[in-house]
Design a protein around this motif. Structure first.
Motif, mmCIF file in Angstrom:
data_model
loop_
_atom_site.group_PDB
_atom_site.id
_atom_site.type_symbol
_atom_site.label_atom_id
_atom_site.label_comp_id
_atom_site.label_asym_id
_atom_site.label_seq_id
_atom_site.Cartn_x
_atom_site.Cartn_y
_atom_site.Cartn_z
ATOM 1 N N LEU A 1 23.096 63.254 -46.997
ATOM 2 C CA LEU A 1 23.544 63.811 -47.255
ATOM 3 C C LEU A 1 24.918 63.644 -45.899
ATOM 4 O O LEU A 1 25.607 63.874 -45.698
ATOM 5 N N HIS A 2 23.325 64.651 -45.476
ATOM 6 C CA HIS A 2 24.661 63.951 -43.618
ATOM 7 C C HIS A 2 24.805 63.584 -43.472
ATOM 8 O O HIS A 2 25.377 63.098 -42.038
ATOM 9 N N ILE A 3 23.628 62.578 -43.390
ATOM 10 C CA ILE A 3 23.878 61.005 -42.346
ATOM 11 C C ILE A 3 24.981 60.054 -42.696
ATOM 12 O O ILE A 3 26.025 59.405 -41.860
ATOM 13 N N ILE A 4 24.424 59.845 -44.301
ATOM 14 C CA ILE A 4 25.459 58.852 -44.995
ATOM 15 C C ILE A 4 27.212 59.864 -44.813
ATOM 16 O O ILE A 4 28.230 59.300 -44.497
ATOM 17 N N SER A 5 27.012 60.892 -45.211
ATOM 18 C CA SER A 5 28.045 61.898 -45.628
ATOM 19 C C SER A 5 29.030 61.837 -46.412
ATOM 20 O O SER A 5 28.439 60.446 -47.033
ATOM 21 N N ARG A 6 29.658 62.489 -47.506
ATOM 22 C CA ARG A 6 30.352 62.111 -48.592
ATOM 23 C C ARG A 6 31.753 61.306 -48.419
ATOM 24 O O ARG A 6 31.263 59.980 -48.829
ATOM 25 N N PRO A 7 31.912 61.106 -46.942
ATOM 26 C CA PRO A 7 32.559 59.639 -47.106
ATOM 27 C C PRO A 7 32.324 58.100 -47.239
ATOM 28 O O PRO A 7 32.881 57.592 -47.529
ATOM 29 N N ASP B 1 24.993 76.410 -46.683
ATOM 30 C CA ASP B 1 26.185 75.904 -46.467
ATOM 31 C C ASP B 1 26.024 74.136 -47.410
ATOM 32 O O ASP B 1 24.976 73.882 -47.724
ATOM 33 N N ALA B 2 26.646 75.227 -49.328
ATOM 34 C CA ALA B 2 27.463 74.069 -50.229
ATOM 35 C C ALA B 2 27.904 73.001 -50.135
ATOM 36 O O ALA B 2 27.740 72.237 -50.996
ATOM 37 N N GLN B 3 28.431 73.305 -49.111
ATOM 38 C CA GLN B 3 29.049 71.908 -49.054
ATOM 39 C C GLN B 3 28.508 70.961 -48.131
ATOM 40 O O GLN B 3 28.180 70.670 -47.595
ATOM 41 N N ILE B 4 29.059 69.708 -49.199
ATOM 42 C CA ILE B 4 28.197 68.034 -49.276
ATOM 43 C C ILE B 4 29.411 67.615 -46.992
ATOM 44 O O ILE B 4 30.156 67.767 -47.310
ATOM 45 N N PRO B 5 28.687 67.252 -46.488
ATOM 46 C CA PRO B 5 29.380 67.668 -45.253
ATOM 47 C C PRO B 5 30.566 65.890 -45.550
ATOM 48 O O PRO B 5 30.258 64.686 -45.987
ATOM 49 N N ALA C 1 26.498 62.429 -40.027
ATOM 50 C CA ALA C 1 25.714 62.761 -38.043
ATOM 51 C C ALA C 1 25.119 61.566 -37.880
ATOM 52 O O ALA C 1 24.350 60.300 -38.446
ATOM 53 N N PHE C 2 24.860 61.524 -36.674
ATOM 54 C CA PHE C 2 24.294 60.670 -36.182
ATOM 55 C C PHE C 2 23.230 60.887 -36.863
ATOM 56 O O PHE C 2 22.569 61.541 -36.390
ATOM 57 N N VAL C 3 21.939 59.991 -36.526
ATOM 58 C CA VAL C 3 20.363 59.628 -37.126
ATOM 59 C C VAL C 3 19.989 60.393 -35.431
ATOM 60 O O VAL C 3 19.206 61.360 -36.006
ATOM 61 N N SER C 4 19.794 60.582 -34.280
ATOM 62 C CA SER C 4 18.960 60.867 -33.112
ATOM 63 C C SER C 4 19.679 62.496 -33.629
ATOM 64 O O SER C 4 18.436 63.334 -33.580
ATOM 65 N N ASP C 5 20.836 62.691 -33.239
ATOM 66 C CA ASP C 5 21.545 64.199 -33.573
ATOM 67 C C ASP C 5 20.828 64.719 -35.092
ATOM 68 O O ASP C 5 20.417 65.555 -34.691
ATOM 69 N N HIS C 6 20.661 64.109 -36.206
ATOM 70 C CA HIS C 6 20.307 64.879 -37.112
ATOM 71 C C HIS C 6 18.334 64.931 -37.531
ATOM 72 O O HIS C 6 17.776 66.011 -37.589
ATOM 73 N N ALA D 1 25.844 67.593 -26.160
ATOM 74 C CA ALA D 1 27.331 67.802 -26.493
ATOM 75 C C ALA D 1 27.566 66.818 -28.084
ATOM 76 O O ALA D 1 26.986 66.141 -28.356
ATOM 77 N N LYS D 2 28.400 67.467 -29.129
ATOM 78 C CA LYS D 2 28.030 66.852 -30.719
ATOM 79 C C LYS D 2 28.878 65.879 -30.208
ATOM 80 O O LYS D 2 30.629 65.899 -30.029
ATOM 81 N N ARG D 3 28.778 64.253 -30.700
ATOM 82 C CA ARG D 3 29.206 63.408 -31.094
ATOM 83 C C ARG D 3 30.069 63.570 -31.939
ATOM 84 O O ARG D 3 29.280 64.044 -33.043
ATOM 85 N N THR D 4 31.197 62.654 -32.849
ATOM 86 C CA THR D 4 31.398 62.813 -33.274
ATOM 87 C C THR D 4 31.564 60.803 -34.642
ATOM 88 O O THR D 4 31.737 60.055 -33.551
ATOM 89 N N ALA D 5 30.883 61.061 -35.303
ATOM 90 C CA ALA D 5 30.289 60.014 -36.115
ATOM 91 C C ALA D 5 31.402 59.780 -36.599
ATOM 92 O O ALA D 5 32.321 60.330 -37.484
ATOM 93 N N GLN D 6 31.401 58.754 -37.107
ATOM 94 C CA GLN D 6 32.372 57.784 -38.423
ATOM 95 C C GLN D 6 31.097 56.711 -39.118
ATOM 96 O O GLN D 6 30.964 56.129 -39.091
#
Lengths: 547, 547
Positions: free
Chosen positions: A395-401, B64-68, B72-77, B4-9
């Protein structure tokens, strides 16, 4: 393969050594693991689905019931596994394996699984799982949120409460369905006056106390076989599972459902649960959940939704509306090891009401003491691994989108494949995809026309004769394709409304693997056409019948 | 930790990438896996059992009950997991974690687990497991052989027969016990004339048909809580589980068992099953199985043995005689994830009669067709992972003589620890080890003498007062020791015959970890002595009471 067979011996030193973790990547085990990883990657990267070896031949490699008196070297045993097991296993993650609900796994799953297994936590109690307990509770919260979308206050109140649980993790959808119906049964036949409840006093006393003649579970005829199994285990009996007819789209007929409820009420048979299906195993269709919820409400019975397959679709904002009404369910089954792309062994049941699990609460002296946050007091299983971690990480690595993209792609691929079948001269689409499942069969257009004619004429005999031939042909093609090992589609038998509800044999495909390309789908149809040409028995007969 | 926290997409390309297996060890994922493996090895090599962090604090990291909405980057996670989960998990394989039935795992388990998870087979059917199906059947054969020692002809006839099964793999002992009692229930209340059997018609109709007033499951008061859970699920009711008193060695009193059988027969309550325990969860004792089998035979009821813990002892030729009579059982539960040193999630139930599983057979159209060798037609669970492979490999790599060494060492270590406790001035052995479990408590010799005196005088009040103080002290020490995190023993409450059957709080230890040394056992007692000195409330009171 290594050359000569060496002789190993178990000694206290060798045993001590194998329990000591090898840290260095250049250790013997490090080297073996490296070799194995490369071999595994090679296997997974290969598009062959399975070898041609017949099961009866493979059995010859697994025939000895003696426990070895002689230890094997790890490297020798690894070679043996690669040779006899891996090479003869099924490549469930192959992009051309589209017959079942397995798929390629994300590559990050492998190192994470190693971490999970290495930590070897036991989720039954906090003492053997510590941080894994709140992690699992958080995942249950996230999945509850996915279904029921309560506010933050709700989750802050219940997620980590000792006496409550938002659901139960389990090994798979079957245990999830049993757990849901177990809760429903124990809530319905609860303690009342002198009666101590079905949980303590059993079903015989419970039905006597409440004065019901029997119980019933109502589900569409496309319901999963695990519901009958649940009814058997729970002492209700398989015959209490009443199959309600479906419409031409494989969705439960709500009029018939309501009629059955009314009839049972007259007979003093209490409906224990109405079960909606969100993604039938055979066709992937979703019941009209909102209407079903209203009927369950009217007859005051538990509403369970078996979303073992379809639950993941809630992650797609685009297709979520297909499951409208699921938020009205008292309980929902979702398999994370299906379209959430987690390895085998990750089922979940989610409960709307955090107090539901009180109906199945169990305690013991040395664990699960009252007031503890031990997860085991609210699950069917006892000792359990930390599979929740893999759901959490995905859920964190793939994320909802990311999940939304995977799910949308799968549905759109199924629509593409349906178009391909519809446009093809030799295939007939039997059920069109609502999610990423569809069924079809080999049936030249000329034969299809004939079937339509027989249907209109209501010539049942001719219809059956052709369907029988088509069924044999479909079975022949499916078996040959499986044996050839380049690709795999499964088969089943379903009723087809337009052919007077006759049961026909069909190919069944599940298009969840993100690596399945349009080219592969084209190849699969081409291969099936070739196999049909080889079927000397059926095709000429069919074509002569049609001419 | 990365800075720093990078932004994945999530993009179609990034998703395609994560489903493609990285082959090269120098790929990003290869590097992450290497780091993770080193970190895991470091964690497992560390003798700390757990951090001091309180559960309520850890919960703050999992809230946190929200699905992200953001991947997340695998390494960060991975960093996140190491920081929040691994660092706050329990080191169940630590040699000083001797409180539960977990142990260090053999090091070959990690690469093999990766192979098993990477292949992601589904054992419910041959189509998704191919060679894993005969492999699992072979393991069931080997385990059947371990218990029942039939000849080769027997195994050649039944091991790979479609309509038969020598047992069922499942996620753990609880599901194994449920499966055994489900089989027993369905065989007892089988189809008969017009009655279609409990499986189809349910328990209410079954009891009416057979004219029984009720059913009963008889087990010693040391029986596992999963038996009550089974009775609840199966609709028999928890109160049908009748606890029979044990003797001073925690073994069922067969005279009382026989009396109860006779009494129930008079009351027209049918004994569904007599359950023998081979290795009680709290004390590790084994019931007199041979005598129990004779009583079950006399009353014509199913004889089940819950050997979830003790079953592995059959691998030791030296200690196998402790379980004499197990070969007379109709069914036996064994957990491979206990003393067979396989990771969590590997339970088994073995059936003496290969036809037993017919009582719980299920079929469906698209899988488990009649005549298929699909394992799913005879298991409670549906989709299941290929855990049988890890049992298979462990039996081959460790071999029976290797297991014998591990089991003998464990029992002898427990005997050593019992001697240590007996010789110590401040501890009292409560139950002596038969297998590798024992219980004891902190009780200075002077206090023990006093207790003996009160027992002889039958001064219940004084006895209770001292036991209460000792109980509080034991609880205090156990909690503090757990919180300090250097070692872990569990605690439970058991009746002690010599103190007029009063229930007392005790430390409970399981000495299955091959890495637990005598030095560690000495340290654990020393730590407990120190903690006792710190217990300002109880110790002075105790000593003043004793003086």
């Amino acid at each position: 393969m290594r050359a000569a067979k060496r002789t190993a011996q178990a000694t206290p030193e060798s045993l001590h050594r194998i329990f000591t973790i090898a840290e260095a990547p250049d250790s013997t085990l490090g080297v073996i693991e490296q070799e194995m990883s490369q071999n595994l990657a090679g296997f997974l990267g290969n598009h062959i689905v399975a070898t041609k070896n017949a099961l009866t031949d493979i059995e010859q490699d697994f025939i000895d019931a003696q426990i070895p008196e002689q230890p094997a070297f790890v490297s020798d045993h690894m070679d043996h596994l690669l040779d006899k097991l891996v090479a003869q296993s099924v490549h469930t993650s192959s992009p051309s394996f589209i017959g079942h609900m397995t798929s390629a796994l994300p590559s990050f799953i492998l190192p994470l699984s190693k971490l999970m297994i290495g930590l070897n936590q036991n989720l039954v109690k906090v003492e053997t799982s510590k941080a894994f307990t709140p992690l699992e509770r958080q995942v249950l919260g996230m999945m509850h949120n996915l279904v029921y979308q309560q506010d933050e206050e709700f989750y802050q109140a219940w997620m980590h409460s000792a006496k409550h649980s938002l659901g139960a993790f389990c090994s798979g959808g079957t245990v999830a369905n049993i757990t849901a119906l177990w809760v429903a049964r124990n809530k319905l036949l609860k303690p009342d006056g002198d009666f101590k409840g079905v949980s303590r006093s059993g079903l015989f006393a419970a039905l006597q106390h409440y004065g019901y003649k029997g119980l019933a579970i109502l589900v569409s005829e496309r319901g999963h076989y695990s519901l009958k199994k649940s009814a058997d285990i729970l002492g209700i009996g398989q015959e209490s599972v009443i199959a309600i007819a479906t419409d031409e789209n494989n969705k439960i007929d709500c009029k018939k459902l309501a009629e059955k409820c009314q009839q049972l009420a007259k007979e003093n048979i209490k409906v224990l649960s109405i079960v909606g299906v969100a993604g039938t195993t055979e066709t992937g269709n979703i019941d009209p959940l909102e209407q079903m919820a209203a009927i369950a409400q009217q007859y005051q019975c538990h509403f369970h939704v078996d979303a073992a397959w379809g639950g993941a679709t809630l992650l797609s904002n685009k297709y979520r509306p297909l499951l409208k009404g699921i938020e009205l369910a008292d309980s929902v089954t979702i398999d994370a090891h299906k379209q959430m792309y987690v390895p085998m062994g990750a089922g979940l049941v989610i409960f709307k009401d955090p107090e539901s699990v009180a109906a199945i609460e169990h305690h013991a002296e040395y664990i699960l003491r009252k007031g503890s946050k031990d997860l085991g007091s609210h699950t069917l299983e006892g000792s359990r691994p930390g599979m929740a971690m893999l759901v959490y990480s995905s859920l964190h690595i793939i994320s909802r989108p990311g999940y939304e993209m995977l799910i949308n792609q799968a549905i759109e691929k199924a629509e593409y494949f349906a178009d391909l079948i519809n446009q093809h001269d030799d295939f007939e689409l039997i059920t069109k995809p609502e999610l990423c499942l569809l069924t079809y069969r080999y049936a030249p257009k000329v034969v299809q026309k004939l079937l339509t004619k027989f249907s209109i004429d209501n010539d049942t005999e001719a219809l059956s004769a052709i369907n029988l031939l088509l069924g044999k042909l479909t079975k022949f093609i499916q078996k040959r394709q499986r044996e050839d090992g380049r690709s795999f589609v499964s088969r089943t038998r379903i009723e087809v409304a337009r052919y007077n509800g006759e049961k026909v044999i069909v190919f069944r495909v599940v298009l969840a693997n993100p690596l399945t390309s349009k080219a592969i789908l084209n190849d699969i149809l081409a291969e099936q056409c070739l196999l049909a040409q080889e079927s000397e028995n059926f095709l000429p007969q069919l074509l002569s019948a049609a001419s």
